[in-house]
Design a protein around this motif. Structure first.
Motif, short mmCIF file in Angstrom:
data_model
loop_
_atom_site.label_atom_id
_atom_site.label_comp_id
_atom_site.label_asym_id
_atom_site.label_seq_id
_atom_site.Cartn_x
_atom_site.Cartn_y
_atom_site.Cartn_z
N LYS A 88 0.85 -1.20 0.00
CA LYS A 88 0.00 0.00 0.00
C LYS A 88 0.89 1.24 0.00
O LYS A 88 1.99 1.23 0.55
N PRO A 89 0.41 2.35 -0.58
CA PRO A 89 1.22 3.58 -0.59
C PRO A 89 1.20 4.28 0.77
O PRO A 89 0.22 4.20 1.51
N VAL A 90 2.29 4.95 1.07
CA VAL A 90 2.40 5.75 2.29
C VAL A 90 2.32 7.22 1.88
O VAL A 90 3.19 7.70 1.14
N PRO A 91 1.28 7.94 2.33
CA PRO A 91 1.23 9.38 2.02
C PRO A 91 2.34 10.12 2.78
O PRO A 91 2.41 10.06 3.99
N MET A 92 3.20 10.79 2.04
CA MET A 92 4.30 11.54 2.63
C MET A 92 3.93 13.02 2.66
O MET A 92 3.70 13.61 1.61
N LEU A 100 4.58 7.27 -1.21
CA LEU A 100 5.68 6.32 -1.32
C LEU A 100 5.12 4.95 -1.70
O LEU A 100 4.31 4.38 -0.96
N ASP A 101 5.54 4.44 -2.83
CA ASP A 101 5.08 3.13 -3.32
C ASP A 101 5.84 2.04 -2.58
O ASP A 101 7.07 1.98 -2.63
N THR A 102 5.11 1.17 -1.88
CA THR A 102 5.75 0.07 -1.15
C THR A 102 5.47 -1.27 -1.81
O THR A 102 5.70 -2.31 -1.19
N SER A 103 4.98 -1.27 -3.05
CA SER A 103 4.61 -2.53 -3.70
C SER A 103 5.80 -3.47 -3.88
O SER A 103 5.63 -4.68 -3.92
#
Length: 106
Positions: A88-92, A100-103
């Motif tokens: 899931k993405p982390v809103p920075m 931030l793409d954590t895929s």
């Protein structure tokens, strides 16, 4: 403590000719990736970075398979913690302003 990653705005020029043990003034974000002693990153380092008033602490927790963004430091801890599972993405927040793409972390 030396984090796995340190980010500062370019205009602060924090990394030009500095020793690795520099003052945290101007540091916007530190990143830690857990390894063989994850509690050190989850607890001790979190408190140290909060005490240093570093606005954002990003913890990539390999054993928990999640990313946590700590923000709003006050005293010896952060008031906010936003975690997402790997993938899931982390809103920075600003000054970064992207997701931030954590895929690829999974």
């Amino acid at each position: 403590m030396v984090p796995d990653g340190t980010f500062a705005l370019r205009e602060h020029r924090l990394f030009r000719g500095k020793a690795p043990w520099m003052l945290p003034d101007g540091v916007e974000l530190v990143v830690e990736v857990t390894s063989s002693r994850p509690e050190l990153d989850r607890v001790a380092k979190r408190h140290c970075y909060a005490r240093a008033d570093i606005p954002l602490y990003l913890l990539v927790d390999q054993s928990e398979t999640r990313v946590t963004l700590f923000s709003e430091p006050d005293g010896d801890d952060y008031h906010m913690a936003n975690w997402v599972p790997f993938g899931k993405p982390v809103p920075m927040p600003e000054p970064f302003g992207f997701e931030l793409d954590t895929s690829e972390f999974a």
